[in-house]
Design an enzyme around this catalytic site. Sequence first.
Site, PDB file in Angstrom:
ATOM      1  N   MET A   1       0.076 -17.742  11.841  1.00 55.98           N
ATOM      2  CA  MET A   1      -1.133 -18.461  12.253  1.00 55.98           C
ATOM      3  C   MET A   1      -0.925 -18.949  13.683  1.00 55.98           C
ATOM      4  O   MET A   1      -0.423 -20.042  13.926  1.00 55.98           O
ATOM      5  CB  MET A   1      -1.403 -19.626  11.289  1.00 55.98           C
ATOM      6  CG  MET A   1      -2.573 -20.529  11.700  1.00 55.98           C
ATOM      7  SD  MET A   1      -4.145 -19.659  11.888  1.00 55.98           S
ATOM      8  CE  MET A   1      -4.978 -20.739  13.053  1.00 55.98           C
TER       9      MET A   1
ATOM     10  N   GLU B   1       0.819  -1.221   0.000  1.00 57.09           N
ATOM     11  CA  GLU B   1       0.000   0.000   0.000  1.00 57.09           C
ATOM     12  C   GLU B   1       0.848   1.265   0.000  1.00 57.09           C
ATOM     13  O   GLU B   1       0.360   2.360   0.252  1.00 57.09           O
ATOM     14  CB  GLU B   1      -0.912   0.010   1.240  1.00 57.09           C
ATOM     15  CG  GLU B   1      -1.844  -1.187   1.306  1.00 57.09           C
ATOM     16  CD  GLU B   1      -2.885  -1.113   2.428  1.00 57.09           C
ATOM     17  OE1 GLU B   1      -2.814  -0.174   3.241  1.00 57.09           O
ATOM     18  OE2 GLU B   1      -3.747  -2.000   2.465  1.00 57.09           O
TER      19      GLU B   1
ATOM     20  N   ASP C   1     -18.001   0.648  12.638  1.00 57.47           N
ATOM     21  CA  ASP C   1     -16.630   0.731  12.111  1.00 57.47           C
ATOM     22  C   ASP C   1     -16.487   1.898  11.139  1.00 57.47           C
ATOM     23  O   ASP C   1     -15.732   1.831  10.178  1.00 57.47           O
ATOM     24  CB  ASP C   1     -16.235  -0.605  11.450  1.00 57.47           C
ATOM     25  CG  ASP C   1     -14.768  -0.676  11.063  1.00 57.47           C
ATOM     26  OD1 ASP C   1     -13.963   0.088  11.615  1.00 57.47           O
ATOM     27  OD2 ASP C   1     -14.419  -1.500  10.191  1.00 57.47           O
TER      28      ASP C   1
END
Length: 683
Positions: free
Chosen positions: A653, A64, A305
């Site tokens: 994870m 980004e 949100d």
Amino acid sequence: AEPEAFAAVDTARIETASGGDEWLTYGGTYDEQRHSTLTQISKETIGDLGVAWTYDLATNRGVESTPIVVDGVMYVTSAWSIVYALDAKTGEELWVYDPAVDKSVGVNACCDVVNRGVAVYDGKIYVGVIDGRLEALDAKTGERLWSTVTVDQSKPYTITGAPRVANGKVLIGNGGAELGVRGYLSAYDAETGDRIWRFYTVPNPEKQPDGEASDAAFEKIGNVSWGDEGAWVTDGGGGTVWDSIVYDDVKDQIIFGVGNGSPWNRAYRDPSGGDNLFLSSIVAVDAETGEYKWHFQTTPGDNWDYTATQSIILADLPVGEGGATRRVAMQAPKNGFFYVIDAETGEFISGDAYVPMNWATGLDENGRPIEIADARYGDTPYLQTPGPLGGHNWHPMAFNPDLNLAYIPAQEIPQAYARDNRFESEPVGWNTGADFSAGVPPIAPPEVAKMLRSTLKGRLIAWDPVARAPRWTVEHGNAWNGGVLSTAGGLVFQGKLTGEFAAYDAATGDKVWSHDLKAGGASGPGTYMIDGTQYVTITTGWGSAFALAAGFGYDETVPSTVGKVVTFKLGGTAEIADPDFPMIDKTPKGEAFGDDAMIAEGAVHFARNCAVCHGPLAVSSGVLPDLRWSAITGNQDAFRGVVIDGNLAANGMVSFADELTPEQAETIRAYVLAQAYAAQPAE
Ligand code: PQQ
């Protein structure tokens, strides 16, 4: 040739040089208009625009970053907060800095382990690291000069945003409001890394002074907007400053955007029903001291949100008495209204819907939303637009000061909100008080994913903030498209999720050029000039909130790909390498098991714990594994080893043993396998 100085930047240089030959701060200039005065690439010449060079960012996670260009060097970041210095003319690598993040922190990143870019000042490069560090690097060598931890690392804070620097102070916020943190903005000494001031956006639970710059603001206005009970008292209340931070050099103030409430659902966060300042607000503070100046709250008592962290742009507009010029701040936050407010006082000037919405019917004379009662959801799901990904997200907006047009990368991504009746206050994992399984069928064939995808829309809107209406609109046919660059060449550049990078006539919206990036084009593009040649650059890749939390939004034509910097110039003839389409065996990896009740329970646990990264309906966009095709689903012990024992924690994870029992994990395995069978082609 070696530059004589590396990033010898100060506030005066950013004020005078940026947005011309150089790009010295995230938003192009301090006003963050993302408008360049360069004109070599224009409507007349653009037919000749081609690739000058590409550079491989070696990640399949979200990219980004807006590149900073100074003294012939480009500084750009990638996933996991890695910083690259490249020769801006050729793309040649000068150095790479890897902050060596422990990847298990990835689970705290609500929306992928992204980074939006660096700041430069006085020979140093500043980067906010995903684990909460702020670091200063030597611009010439990439050597780390100082590192400071800006957050309580026992809490799920992250940093994805670009720092900004003005007058020797580095400004940085953080993220984590989906998981439970208390937001703030801090200023650090650019030379030493010492903290100078901090402004909290949510009071402390006792509503007592923190000994910080925000104390006076809470005593004066903030404390009364919060009750004494509710999850905010233990979970921090949210209000993270995860993206927009603007230095207003006219008033020597910092204007920043504040995020959503934590948890989202106000009935759990603060049952007293207050406005909860400074959630979902634009706030201005003194740049020297951090002392409060003004605020404007876009969504009082946020429940959805609806962050107000989206791009804030400062400009002079003829919106005063009799067309007099006023210096304003503009924002198109998630809630779907485009706001114009006075940059000196915070006074509301205008606000109008820039996307369709069904949570409010409009704004009153003070800019307060007139809410539709059903939108404060209870047990019954309310299908709402904008949803939590917003009418506009982090993709930077741009503004052309010659045409007085703001270019909004807008979208429609509806979401069914319902109360999560299992909510318990616990600042671990996603914990919003909203039930993501509401209205979702336990077993969803591919047609459901396709139907959901068909509800998504995206468009580029040229918004006229004086006329308070769109001047022109380009429909994209998909959501989550890229940030925008405006140039004095009369052009607007924008990438798309599908890989198209296009230029439009800034006045009419006619498409005048496009090029296939062969990857998602989400970032804000930039432009600069070296030795008489103008370059346009964009970072490409995959990932981010949408790729993780809305895998169904991608169709099969979207390649899984590796991030790149792609830089264009007139006459460029380089090629962008083809992405690979990894061969995925899309068959179930075990026998189906479990009755309807077990699978339905698995659907609920999946929606709460897994969907935000692996995708609702267990459909992933491919950034993180699509669990339907994962080998561990075929084996109870292997599945438990990952989900409960944390065998893949080093990949990010981590163990979910605090959230799930082994029996609950087994219901998830049953659900995922059922989804895998439902997605098999009919015989
Ligand atoms: N980040 C993205 C992205 O990079 O794609 C999208 C979002 C974030 C959101 O839609 C968010 O609501 C969001 N919220 C927070 C937060 O509440 O602290 C942080 C971030 C982030 O830091 O990336 C995002």
